[in-house]
Enzyme design. Sequence first.
Site, PDB file in Angstrom:
ATOM      1  N   LYS A  88       2.361  11.251   7.291  1.00  0.00           N
ATOM      2  CA  LYS A  88       1.552  10.980   8.486  1.00  0.00           C
ATOM      3  C   LYS A  88       2.083  11.685   9.746  1.00  0.00           C
ATOM      4  CE  LYS A  88      -1.032   7.215   6.664  1.00  0.00           C
ATOM      5  NZ  LYS A  88      -0.741   6.040   5.875  1.00  0.00           N
ATOM      6  N   ASP A 118       9.337   3.065   2.159  1.00  0.00           N
ATOM      7  CA  ASP A 118       8.126   3.822   2.458  1.00  0.00           C
ATOM      8  C   ASP A 118       7.827   3.628   3.941  1.00  0.00           C
ATOM      9  OD1 ASP A 118       5.608   4.825   2.895  1.00  0.00           O
ATOM     10  OD2 ASP A 118       4.684   3.933   1.111  1.00  0.00           O
ATOM     11  N   PHE A 165       0.864  -1.186   0.000  1.00  0.00           N
ATOM     12  CA  PHE A 165       0.000   0.000   0.000  1.00  0.00           C
ATOM     13  C   PHE A 165       0.897   1.231   0.000  1.00  0.00           C
ATOM     14  CE2 PHE A 165      -2.231   3.630   1.600  1.00  0.00           C
ATOM     15  CZ  PHE A 165      -3.398   3.597   0.858  1.00  0.00           C
TER      16      PHE A 165
HETATM   17  C1  LIG Z   1      -0.906   6.121   4.355  1.00  0.00           C
HETATM   18  C2  LIG Z   1       0.178   5.594   3.525  1.00  0.00           C
HETATM   19  C3  LIG Z   1       0.489   6.161   2.285  1.00  0.00           C
HETATM   20  C4  LIG Z   1      -0.313   7.266   1.649  1.00  0.00           C
HETATM   21  O1  LIG Z   1      -0.366   8.428   2.420  1.00  0.00           O
HETATM   22  P1  LIG Z   1      -1.527   9.511   2.131  1.00  0.00           P
HETATM   23  O2  LIG Z   1      -1.163  10.672   3.018  1.00  0.00           O
HETATM   24  O3  LIG Z   1      -2.829   8.887   2.519  1.00  0.00           O
HETATM   25  O4  LIG Z   1      -1.476   9.845   0.699  1.00  0.00           O
HETATM   26  C5  LIG Z   1       1.569   5.642   1.580  1.00  0.00           C
HETATM   27  N1  LIG Z   1       2.292   4.617   2.066  1.00  0.00           N
HETATM   28  C6  LIG Z   1       2.011   4.053   3.253  1.00  0.00           C
HETATM   29  C7  LIG Z   1       2.862   2.923   3.746  1.00  0.00           C
HETATM   30  C8  LIG Z   1       0.934   4.502   4.020  1.00  0.00           C
HETATM   31  O5  LIG Z   1       0.640   3.901   5.169  1.00  0.00           O
END
Ligand SMILES: *Cc1c(COP(=O)(O)O)cnc(C)c1O
Length: 423
Positions: A271, A230, A144
């Site tokens: 985040k 990520d 994701f």
């Molecule tokens: C939440 C998330 C995203 C996307 O972030 P948004 O601010 O919702 O665009 C990308 N990668 C990971 C691992 C995430 O948990």
Amino acid sequence: MVNINSSNQAIELENKYGAHNYHPLPVVLAKGEGVYLFDVEGKKYYDFLSAYSAVNQGHCHPRILGAMVEQAGTLTLTSRAFYNNMLGPYEKYITEYFGFDMVLPMNTGAEGVETALKIARKWGYEKKGVPQNKAKIIVAENNFHGRTTTIISFSNDENARKNFGPFTEGFIRIPYNNIEALQEALKTEGVVAFLVEPIQGEAGVYTPDENYIRLAKEACAAQGVLLIADEIQTGIARTGSLLAVCGNCSCEGHCERQETYTKPDMLILGKALSGGFYPVSAVLADKAVMEVIKPGQHGSTFGGNPLGAKVAIAALEVVRDEKLAQNARKLGRIFRERMQQMVDKYPIAKLVRGKGLLNAVVINDSPDSSTAWDICVSLAEHGLLAKPTHGNIIRFAPPLVMTEDQIHECCDIIEKVISNFNK
Ligand SMILES: *Cc1c(COP(=O)(O)O)cnc(C)c1O
């Protein structure tokens, strides 16, 4: 504006006027404070989602709030057409904090991922000599990374993809936590990067083998390929260390301890970078990679704005000063120990997994059943908010400012609810 007096009224408005792109639990929140949320009727809950780990520092942290209010009354946005007096200090602070030469500031997580993909491709053409339009990026199954057209192009979640094509080319998907598959894929011509989550949060907190990321980095380095981590969900103290790539080190900041730390070539954060106050994301890399981006080639009106910069510094200061990584590590151990006892006792709970305060309990029922959803509704009635993912998995990720007494109280609530379902 309509004044909201009841949860039902708020839910009706969202249903009528908002796109139905989410399926929320039937709880309407009106206030947050530390580890707690309060609904419209004033009922108090423990928050076990933390806005998908965006509020690691707790809701409305006074120190971040102070920074935000001060900056909001001074200067919020200039665009990057001019310099501003907050961006430079923020860039120095965040690069030193995480141990990289340079940062590219963006807003949402998905934008951070897009930025990293663009930098990796450009680096591949300009530094690695990959033939034009032949660059490939390896990704993991069940990843994701966000919701843009390019990002869903390499997702294998049918719900996220269906009827959104045509998709962006240039991605190779391999099984997660499988070094042989990575080594095989790395032989493909034109590979420039491997994009990976050190723990797959959205997929249901899939925690790979201890040495997975280290071996992945070694395999990538051997082929001159970039490792892109990520850490939008796993980073910033969530998993009991500053970053999940820190391995088993939970010191207060970046330390590059040889035996545990794996340095990615690019690090994506979002985040909790703002403690939930404001969308702030970032891509960090060393100069040899970041220097491929030149004026006019990438950007964002809000990226690097003074308000976001000020908020992000405060959010990172809180993580360090309140030792949130250490607390997440300590409470995470307690949580998994308590959940393991529960799993051993009640067959409806199948297993617990995770790291730090990013954990999940798998419910012993089909992903198509409503059991996990019903458990979450009952948890909410008992004052604890968590959300099922992929049908039968419940993620538990409270703010990291929780105390030991509170985590025990929360485990009591979860155990009580689970025992009611164990029929
Ligand atoms: C939440 C998330 C995203 C996307 O972030 P948004 O601010 O919702 O665009 C990308 N990668 C990971 C691992 C995430 O948990």
